[in-house]
Design an enzyme around this catalytic site. Structure first.
Site, PDB file in Angstrom:
ATOM      1  N   GLY A  73      12.517  84.191  35.955  1.00  0.00           N
ATOM      2  CA  GLY A  73      12.663  82.925  36.675  1.00  0.00           C
ATOM      3  C   GLY A  73      11.465  82.915  37.206  1.00  0.00           C
ATOM      4  CG  LEU A  97      19.654  78.443  34.329  1.00  0.00           C
ATOM      5  CD1 LEU A  97      19.577  78.790  32.381  1.00  0.00           C
ATOM      6  CD2 LEU A  97      20.496  79.896  34.931  1.00  0.00           C
ATOM      7  CG  ASN A 129      20.854  82.323  30.395  1.00  0.00           C
ATOM      8  OD1 ASN A 129      20.235  83.178  30.949  1.00  0.00           O
ATOM      9  ND2 ASN A 129      21.916  82.385  30.241  1.00  0.00           N
ATOM     10  CG  ASP A 152      20.880  84.542  42.489  1.00  0.00           C
ATOM     11  OD1 ASP A 152      21.425  85.169  43.308  1.00  0.00           O
ATOM     12  OD2 ASP A 152      21.380  83.312  41.740  1.00  0.00           O
TER      13      ASP A 152
END
Lengths: 257, 421
Positions: A73, A97, A129, A152
């Protein structure tokens, strides 16, 4: 026209891509079916595409060098850019992603390579992913460092399984990391910080780094300062919560009675 | 395709078959119905289930005997796992699952039952205290490992009990060390077997005296059967079964998912593997050379005089009879068709067993099929339904770029913006 368009996304003064052309939503659903290409296995990862300087198309498969750092990420790639000069001989990859953000990092790396000859050839980015396809990119014990910076938070309990640090996903990270490899996590969300810490603490294949080890690790200093997200938190005077753990060999080897 | 239609079709479950390890009994599941024929007694076994909600309420997705033959496990869309004693055919334990169950396996020593749900989590149940003589116990399952949100299609223990293997629809096979204390999770991944280019539908072990730890074979939506070394994850051989057996014309045909491998089964100890393909009336027999580590097509066995596309294969380790079933949950009366192939052990050609020669005879067929007379056309439709269901369930939906753009444009938050501008 298309040529002009591409150029206009780069800043005239620095030659770097301008972020406003790569706006993307802050969140992406990691559970949805993905439609980007995924290498069948780690041996199918095209290193010459990512690191042309190290893997010239002329002598394929001769360089035994492998990716050792993964920034999961990676967002706009701030950490990777800092790591690239700190570890100039280590291949590293960002995994992101969101399509547009990946494009931005790609352009950014290319621009940096052009502006600084001989530098930034060890860094690349891929759209994927990582919660699903880590085994497709890395062999067992290939990685020495994995970074999870400001992931996240997925506050709702229903969505906790979307969190990138979770007890079962740690099994896969432990597979990709060599024994002694280090996993770095940081967040500005207290609840998520506690969660990541407890996941790592309760996993039999990870142990926390000591204070001295944290002090001596140059990567630890970068966690809160190198990324765009980290700078934003610092600007707003927010607090950060980090958990840095080392991959250990599994101790549970007592024979069955 | 309409959403509803797709959902309805994916509800269709294929008929399943399982054979007791010493062929004392044969079990068939069609939809929610589980039927067992006891070959020793020569009669249908009557299952006893004293659970608060007895028997399965929705399609059974997996049935399996334990390697010692003491247990039979059935599980499926009703989110229950039922463990039956093969002594008295009593349900000795019912386990509730949060999600629908897609695969089950029993550890070699019979002390743990593992099952996988449709969210990719593998759960483990400790059978200590589950005994045929004791009253029904409700057991809780503990999470063992997880494939990140991918349907697990098959679970298997290695013959030496060291590994538990899980296959999923994301082309992956994961080899995990089965720990001494499985209730605290299986964290150590031995390897990933990566090479399939579509969903993996079935896995099995093949082993003999010289190679007791065995090699892994897998079949998938890419119409290939692959041979793996489970300890390293190395792909040893790939057999494009549909093309090699002359069933499909070319690789392009195979790409249409017309010949996805539905099931495979190793026969006896050692070298033969039976493979069932979608659209194939019969089975393909592969020869596996464990020392050379190769897979070759040995023979195509077609079933004469009948349209029979097996939906599931089963065999016992000792007898050398391959059992096959075709059927689908949507057929009225849950009828199925059972056939068998014998003659793998001697120097003769394996042959399809006629109905009157099948072990257990007419009585077995009547029990397991739900009827002695079967309508062939119904089974052709069944095979077609199973094929569609499998594709809908396991193949990622591909949307064209325009399709996706249209959807993006019609997103509610975008709509507002366009109106404003």
């Amino acid at each position: 026209m298309p040529g002009n368009e591409v150029n206009s996304t780069l800043s005239k003064s620095t030659g770097l891509p301008r972020k406003r052309f790569y706006r993307a939503r802050a969140h992406s659903n990691p559970l949805s079916d993905s439609h980007f290409p995924v290498p069948i296995s780690p041996s199918h990862v095209d290193y010459s595409l990512h690191y042309p300087e190290y893997f010239p198309p002329s002598d394929q498969a001769n360089n035994p060098k492998k990716i050792q750092f993964a920034d999961i990420g990676c967002g706009f790639g701030g950490l990777l850019i800092s790591l690239s000069t700190l570890f100039p001989e280590t291949l590293m990859i960002g995994m992101e992603l969101r399509d547009k953000v990946t494009e931005y990092v790609k352009e950014r790396v290319l621009a940096l390579r052009a502006a600084n000859p001989g530098q930034y050839h060890n860094v690349s980015v891929v759209r994927t992913n990582s919660m699903k396809y880590i085994p497709n990119y890395f062999e067992k014990a290939q990685l020495t460092k994995m970074f999870f910076l400001f992931p996240d938070p997925h506050f709702k309990e229903k969505n906790h399984r979307r969190r990138v640090i979770s007890p079962h996903l740690l099994d896969e990270y432990a597979y990709a990391l060599e024994v002694g490899g280090i996993i770095y996590t940081i967040t500005d969300v207290e609840e998520l910080g506690d969660w990541m810490k407890s996941c790592l603490e309760n996993h039999p294949m990870f142990e926390a780094l000591t204070e001295e080890e944290l002090e001596g690790d140059p990567c630890v200093k970068l966690l809160g300062t190198a990324t765009e997200e980290g700078q934003k938190v610092a600007r707003n005077g927010g607090q950060t919560y980090r958990a840095v753990y080392r991959r250990t060999a599994l101790s549970d080897q007592t024979p069955q009675t | 395709m309409e959403e509803g239609e797709a959902n309805k079709e994916s509800e269709v479950a294929p008929a399943l078959i399982a054979v007791h390890p010493s062929q004392k009994s044969v079990a068939v599941a069609v939809g929610p119905t589980l039927r067992v024929f006891d070959l020793h007694a020569g009669s249908a076994a009557s299952l006893i289930d004293d659970s608060s909600v007895p028997f399965h309420r929705d399609s059974i997705r997996a049935i399996r005997f334990g390697s010692k033959g003491r247990l039979l496990v059935s599980a499926g869309d009703d989110k229950t796992v039922r463990i039956w004693s093969t002594e008295n055919w009593r349900c000795i334990c019912t386990v509730s699952s949060e999600k629908r169950v897609s695969a089950v396996a029993i550890s070699n020593d019979g002390s743990y039952v593992c099952f996988a749900d449709k969210f990719g989590v593998v759960w483990v149940v400790d059978l200590a205290g589950c005994d045929g003589d004791q009253p029904l116990v409700d057991k809780k399952a503990t999470p063992l490992l997880s494939h990140y949100c991918s349907i697990i299609t098959n679970l298997e223990f290695s013959p030496d009990g060291r590994f538990i293997i899980s296959a999923d629809r994301d082309f992956k096979i994961r080899v995990t060390i089965f720990p001494n204390k499985p209730l605290s999770g299986a964290h150590e991944i031995q390897s990933f077997c990566l090479g399939h280019t579509e969903f993996v539908s079935c896995i099995a072990f093949i082993h003999d005296q010289d190679c007791p730890q065995g090699l892994l074979i897998s079949g998938g939506g890419d119409s290939t059967v692959r041979l793996w070394d489970p300890s390293s994850g190395e792909l040893l051989d790939t057999c494009e079964v549909a093309v090699k057996a002359g069933v499909a014309e070319s690789n392009d045909d195979a790409k249409e998912h017309a010949y996805a491998v539905t099931d495979l089964c190793s026969i006896m100890d050692g070298s033969l593997v039976a493979v069932a393909l979608q659209s194939l009336h019969g089975i393909i027999l592969l020869k596996c050379n464990l020392s050379a580590r190769t897979l070759l097509v040995a023979k195509v066995i077609s079933i004469a005089g009948e349209a029979f596309v097996p939906t599931c294969l089963g065999t016992s380790s000792c007898t050398g009879i391959l059992w096959m079933v075709t059927g689908v949950s949507s057929l009225p009366g849950s009828v199925a068709r059972v056939r068998a192939i014998s003659g793998f052990d001697v120097e003769q050609d394996p042959a399809v067993v006629e109905d009157d020669k099948i072990p257990g005879g007419e009585k077995l067929l009547e029990t397991l099929q739900g009827s002695t007379s079967v309508d062939e056309n119904a089974f052709m439709a069944a095979a077609e339904a199973v094929k569609t269901a499998m594709c809908n369930l396991l193949i990622k939906k591909q949307y064209s770029t325009e399709n996706r753009e249209t959807r993006k444009r019609t997103r509610n938050d975008r709509k507002l913006k366009t109106q404003q501008s």
